[in-house]
Design a protein around this motif. Structure first.
Motif, PDB file in Angstrom:
ATOM      1  N   GLY A 105      -0.097   9.406  31.943  1.00  0.00           N
ATOM      2  CA  GLY A 105       0.981  10.372  32.050  1.00  0.00           C
ATOM      3  C   GLY A 105       1.949  10.400  30.898  1.00  0.00           C
ATOM      4  O   GLY A 105       2.958  11.127  30.962  1.00  0.00           O
ATOM      5  N   THR A 106       1.701   9.630  29.818  1.00  0.00           N
ATOM      6  CA  THR A 106       2.673   9.568  28.716  1.00  0.00           C
ATOM      7  C   THR A 106       2.158  10.203  27.429  1.00  0.00           C
ATOM      8  O   THR A 106       2.844  10.163  26.417  1.00  0.00           O
ATOM      9  N   ASP A 107       0.946  10.815  27.444  1.00  0.00           N
ATOM     10  CA  ASP A 107       0.414  11.441  26.232  1.00  0.00           C
ATOM     11  C   ASP A 107       1.349  12.533  25.714  1.00  0.00           C
ATOM     12  O   ASP A 107       1.647  12.608  24.511  1.00  0.00           O
ATOM     13  N   ALA A 108       1.792  13.412  26.607  1.00  0.00           N
ATOM     14  CA  ALA A 108       2.652  14.522  26.191  1.00  0.00           C
ATOM     15  C   ALA A 108       3.960  14.004  25.600  1.00  0.00           C
ATOM     16  O   ALA A 108       4.462  14.540  24.601  1.00  0.00           O
ATOM     17  N   ASP A 109       4.510  12.959  26.201  1.00  0.00           N
ATOM     18  CA  ASP A 109       5.746  12.375  25.665  1.00  0.00           C
ATOM     19  C   ASP A 109       5.517  11.829  24.264  1.00  0.00           C
ATOM     20  O   ASP A 109       6.374  11.967  23.380  1.00  0.00           O
TER      21      ASP A 109
ATOM     22  N   GLY B 213       0.840  -2.994  29.148  1.00  0.00           N
ATOM     23  CA  GLY B 213       1.378  -1.656  28.915  1.00  0.00           C
ATOM     24  C   GLY B 213       1.127  -1.160  27.501  1.00  0.00           C
ATOM     25  O   GLY B 213       1.000  -1.950  26.558  1.00  0.00           O
ATOM     26  N   THR B 214       1.055   0.212  27.347  1.00  0.00           N
ATOM     27  CA  THR B 214       0.847   0.829  26.029  1.00  0.00           C
ATOM     28  C   THR B 214       1.669   2.110  25.979  1.00  0.00           C
ATOM     29  O   THR B 214       1.150   3.213  26.168  1.00  0.00           O
ATOM     30  N   ARG B 215       2.979   2.007  25.718  1.00  0.00           N
ATOM     31  CA  ARG B 215       3.879   3.156  25.673  1.00  0.00           C
ATOM     32  C   ARG B 215       4.094   3.595  24.221  1.00  0.00           C
ATOM     33  O   ARG B 215       5.083   3.243  23.575  1.00  0.00           O
ATOM     34  N   ILE B 216       3.139   4.393  23.720  1.00  0.00           N
ATOM     35  CA  ILE B 216       3.240   4.892  22.348  1.00  0.00           C
ATOM     36  C   ILE B 216       4.445   5.813  22.197  1.00  0.00           C
ATOM     37  O   ILE B 216       5.085   5.860  21.137  1.00  0.00           O
ATOM     38  N   ASP B 217       4.790   6.544  23.242  1.00  0.00           N
ATOM     39  CA  ASP B 217       5.947   7.442  23.154  1.00  0.00           C
ATOM     40  C   ASP B 217       7.229   6.674  22.871  1.00  0.00           C
ATOM     41  O   ASP B 217       8.037   7.073  22.016  1.00  0.00           O
TER      42      ASP B 217
ATOM     43  N   ILE C 284     -10.434   3.684  22.276  1.00  0.00           N
ATOM     44  CA  ILE C 284      -9.291   4.454  21.793  1.00  0.00           C
ATOM     45  C   ILE C 284      -9.568   5.931  22.027  1.00  0.00           C
ATOM     46  O   ILE C 284     -10.703   6.355  22.232  1.00  0.00           O
ATOM     47  N   ASP C 285      -8.512   6.742  21.975  1.00  0.00           N
ATOM     48  CA  ASP C 285      -8.629   8.196  22.063  1.00  0.00           C
ATOM     49  C   ASP C 285      -8.426   8.736  20.658  1.00  0.00           C
ATOM     50  O   ASP C 285      -7.304   9.035  20.231  1.00  0.00           O
ATOM     51  N   ALA C 286      -9.532   8.850  19.910  1.00  0.00           N
ATOM     52  CA  ALA C 286      -9.442   9.233  18.503  1.00  0.00           C
ATOM     53  C   ALA C 286      -8.816  10.612  18.343  1.00  0.00           C
ATOM     54  O   ALA C 286      -8.009  10.844  17.423  1.00  0.00           O
ATOM     55  N   GLY C 287      -9.159  11.551  19.215  1.00  0.00           N
ATOM     56  CA  GLY C 287      -8.587  12.887  19.117  1.00  0.00           C
ATOM     57  C   GLY C 287      -7.079  12.877  19.280  1.00  0.00           C
ATOM     58  O   GLY C 287      -6.348  13.571  18.555  1.00  0.00           O
ATOM     59  N   PHE C 288      -6.606  12.091  20.228  1.00  0.00           N
ATOM     60  CA  PHE C 288      -5.158  11.976  20.448  1.00  0.00           C
ATOM     61  C   PHE C 288      -4.467  11.389  19.222  1.00  0.00           C
ATOM     62  O   PHE C 288      -3.432  11.894  18.769  1.00  0.00           O
ATOM     63  N   LEU C 289      -5.035  10.319  18.649  1.00  0.00           N
ATOM     64  CA  LEU C 289      -4.415   9.674  17.489  1.00  0.00           C
ATOM     65  C   LEU C 289      -4.435  10.585  16.262  1.00  0.00           C
ATOM     66  O   LEU C 289      -3.519  10.540  15.439  1.00  0.00           O
ATOM     67  N   ARG C 290      -5.466  11.436  16.118  1.00  0.00           N
ATOM     68  CA  ARG C 290      -5.481  12.405  15.013  1.00  0.00           C
ATOM     69  C   ARG C 290      -4.345  13.407  15.178  1.00  0.00           C
ATOM     70  O   ARG C 290      -3.731  13.846  14.191  1.00  0.00           O
ATOM     71  N   THR C 291      -4.070  13.783  16.414  1.00  0.00           N
ATOM     72  CA  THR C 291      -2.996  14.738  16.666  1.00  0.00           C
ATOM     73  C   THR C 291      -1.632  14.110  16.396  1.00  0.00           C
ATOM     74  O   THR C 291      -0.727  14.772  15.863  1.00  0.00           O
ATOM     75  N   VAL C 292      -1.469  12.857  16.732  1.00  0.00           N
ATOM     76  CA  VAL C 292      -0.208  12.164  16.456  1.00  0.00           C
ATOM     77  C   VAL C 292       0.014  12.041  14.955  1.00  0.00           C
ATOM     78  O   VAL C 292       1.137  12.185  14.453  1.00  0.00           O
ATOM     79  N   ALA C 293      -1.058  11.800  14.184  1.00  0.00           N
ATOM     80  CA  ALA C 293      -0.941  11.620  12.734  1.00  0.00           C
ATOM     81  C   ALA C 293      -0.467  12.900  12.066  1.00  0.00           C
ATOM     82  O   ALA C 293      -0.595  14.007  12.608  1.00  0.00           O
ATOM     83  N   SER C 294       0.053  12.772  10.845  1.00  0.00           N
ATOM     84  CA  SER C 294       0.526  13.942  10.102  1.00  0.00           C
ATOM     85  C   SER C 294      -0.605  14.905   9.792  1.00  0.00           C
ATOM     86  O   SER C 294      -0.397  16.117   9.694  1.00  0.00           O
ATOM     87  N   SER C 295      -1.807  14.374   9.592  1.00  0.00           N
ATOM     88  CA  SER C 295      -2.982  15.209   9.346  1.00  0.00           C
ATOM     89  C   SER C 295      -4.208  14.394   9.720  1.00  0.00           C
ATOM     90  O   SER C 295      -4.117  13.169   9.869  1.00  0.00           O
TER      91      SER C 295
END
Length: 643
Positions: free
Chosen positions: A566-570, A528-532, A594-605
């Motif tokens: 299904g947990t990206d939005a969360d 499992g990988t529940r980043i939320d 990895i999903d680099a675009g997703f991780l950039r969005t999670v980061a502060s910048s």
């Protein structure tokens, strides 16, 4: 916060005394005529391998630092070893002459059952060879992976009237040579199965030669089994075959248990693991081991550090840590390689491998630069202008710069005019340090940066995979410990969050370096990988208690994969909650899945998203690219704006 604390990952090796002690009594028998080439005249090497990671972060510690050395050793053992079996059948008169005995038929039936016990499908290199012997030895078939060929060779053995006697020592010598020649670069399970009724009573020296031949095979890691037929009128079972068997339960006077016993020995190659591993670090002159810093505790003898590990499962990574110091600036080797250094292993078959040499590396110790206190703003007196007699005085004096609370205002010097010598006021220039207390509220020194940091570590099952020479989870733990080491614990605090299908908090915010290290070491993996859930746990930890003035709250998230479906939005919502609360988020993507675009969005910048192609690069990212750029309170970096 300290900025130049070093983490050094290194490795040395040493020779394993346990293996030497095990081999010494077996090697005493000495060589026999017709021995195989030197490279195969010993027990097979262990099929287990060790991949070593050696990383230094930073590469150049200060002389006032005691950099930590972390050695990771990833153990790999094959799931199954091949089996090589040579069957040696007595074809002498007392066994094979049908007018005297029917024993040969029983031997052939038993040998067929033994061959049936070998699973030729389990490994492509499973092979059986067959020899027959009287006073001479005949190779009925070389080692073959064709079961039908081996069975045909057994069935084709016949009595030779021209070769009446029996010399089992010669048969074992030939079987040993066949096994040695068949090794190649592999590490097979090797078995010699001897059928007969013992030495020919009329042959002087036969029993001594037979025992010597069996001892040589045993010393080379081969299992010698013997089935002796006491019903023969010429049997010498007790003084020959019984003495030749490698161990008591390898000697048989009936055939019923033979197939199962051969299968038991063959199956030892299906559960291979390490039973011992040792690591010897020999520090270069000028380096000193920091007492009591080793984990596990090494045996220290001068510059030698001996680390000993017990049983290790296949795909397990072993880790050794310790600290070193140096009292002078300059460049030095970390380790000294010698004939006695290396990694040595002993596996569950008592087979050895090593020493495994490790390249040396150099460390450069720089000067110990410390922060100097910031001066408080205070006016600096200026020189009084010197008045010299000249032409009649001017109505005003020349201005001289002086210190005031303003960055531009000056104080004018008022000259004293002489009634007899009219002077002109000529000011001598003075260097003035002007302090700007208002501007200093917008910049800070590195020593002013303090933080509460939540280290959020991916503990999914994929983190057990090896990358860059080490398991990703072990690299993550080593890098997290390195990050903890550069924190100025007391002013700084850290928490540890681990996540897979759920999130856990092994350590809440703490300044206890030992407790934080133990929490990191204790992280286990699962699916499992529940980043939320991980970000929500980090938000909860950082929100505990009253905020500390002048202290940043920071999340450092490491993952090697993508979120569960299904947990990206969360996860993005959880990240937004942290950002709106003023928490800085760094994200690290490990590897290429990895999903680099997703991780950039999670980061502060975008600047606080970092990627590590391999696990070996993690320590540098944590200790330099993150610890070296944490924002000052209020979001301003030393020398520039924050993320």
């Amino acid at each position: 916060m300290k900025r130049t604390h070093a983490l050094t990952l290194s490795l040395l090796t040493f020779s394993l005394a346990l293996a030497a002690l095990w081999m010494a009594p077996r090697a005493a028998a000495g060589p026999a005529p017709g021995d195989a080439p030197q490279q195969n005249r010993s027990a097979p090497r262990s099929a287990c391998s060790v991949e070593v990671a050696d990383v230094v972060a930073p590469a150049s510690p200060r002389v006032c630092d005691t950099p930590e050395v972390t050695v990771t050793m990833a153990v790999t053992c094959p799931p199954v070893l091949p089996v090589h079996l040579v069957i040696a059948v007595d074809r002498s008169k007392s066994i094979a002459d049908p007018s005297v005995s029917q024993i040969l038929k029983e031997i052939q039936q038993s040998a067929r059952e033994v061959i049936d016990a070998i699973d030729f499908e389990a490994h492509p290199d499973n092979r059986v060879g067959v020899v027959s012997h009287g006073f001479r030895v005949t190779v009925e078939t070389e080692l073959t992976s064709q079961k039908s060929r081996a069975l045909g060779a057994v069935n084709g053995i016949k009595y030779l009237a021209s070769d009446l006697g029996e010399d089992p020592g010669k048969a074992v010598d030939k079987a040993r040579q066949m096994l040695e020649d068949g090794r190649g670069a592999g590490s097979p399970i090797e078995i010699i199965l001897l059928y007969g009724d013992g030495c020919d009573p009329s042959e002087s020296g036969c029993e001594a030669a037979a025992k010597r031949a069996a001892a040589q095979a045993d010393a080379r890691g081969m299992a010698v089994m013997a089935r002796c037929f006491k019903e023969s009128d010429r049997e010498t079972c007790a003084t020959s075959y019984r003495q030749m068997a490698s161990q008591a339960n390898f000697y048989f006077e009936s055939s019923g248990q033979l197939p199962n016993r051969v299968k038991e020995v063959a199956n030892q190659g299906k559960a291979l693991k390490l039973s011992a591993l040792t690591l010897l670090e020999r520090l270069a002159p000028g380096l000193a081991y920091v007492a009591a810093s080793g984990r596990p505790a090494p045996q220290v003898t001068g510059q030698d550090l001996l680390f000993t590990f017990g049983e290790a499962l296949p795909k397990q990574t072993l880790v050794a840590r310790y600290r070193v110091g140096r009292g002078a600036e300059g460049t030095t080797a970390l380790r000294i390689n010698a004939a006695t250094t290396g990694i040595n292993v002993v596996d569950s078959l008592n087979r050895t491998a090593g020493p495994i040499a490790v390249p040396t590396r150099e460390l450069t110790f720089g000067p110990c630069v410390v922060d100097t206190p910031t001066a408080t703003a205070s006016p600096t007196p200026v020189d009084t202008p010197t008045l010299e007699p000249t032409v009649p005085p001017s109505p005003t004096a020349s201005p001289v710069a002086s210190a005031t609370p303003s960055a531009t205002a000056t104080r004018a010097a008022t000259p004293t005019a002489s009634p007899t010598v009219p002077p002109t006021a000529t000011a001598t220039p003075a260097t003035v340090v002007a302090y700007l207390p208002v501007a200093m509220r917008f910049v800070c020194k590195p020593s002013d940066v303090h933080a509460d940091v939540a280290l959020v570590i991916d503990a999914s099952s994929s983190m057990r995979d090896v990358s860059g020479g080490m398991a990703k989870i072990d690299a993550a733990k080593a890098a997290a410990r390195a990050f903890i080491d550069v924190l100025d614990l007391g002013d700084d605090r850290a928490a540890v969050v681990a996540f897979n299908a759920s999130a856990s908090v092994p350590a809440r915010l703490s300044a206890d370096r030992g407790a934080l290290g133990a929490a990191i070491d204790g992280i286990g993996t699962a699916s499992g990988t529940r980043i939320d859930l991980a970000l929500a746990a980090a938000e909860s930890v950082l929100g505990e208690g009253a905020p500390r003035p002048g202290t940043n709250r920071v999340v450092v998230l490491l993952t090697d994969g993508r979120t569960d479906a299904g947990t990206d939005a969360d996860a993005l919502r959880a990240a937004d909650v942290l950002k709106r609360a003023g928490v800085y988020i760094y994200t690290i993507g490990l590897g290429d899945d990895i999903d680099a675009g997703f991780l950039r969005t999670v980061a502060s910048s975008p600047a606080t998203y970092l990627q590590a192609p391999t696990a070996a690069q993690l320590a540098d990212i944590y200790t330099h690219q993150i610890a070296g750029t944490l924002p000052c309170p209020g979001g301003v970096f030393w020398g520039g704006e924050g993320p």
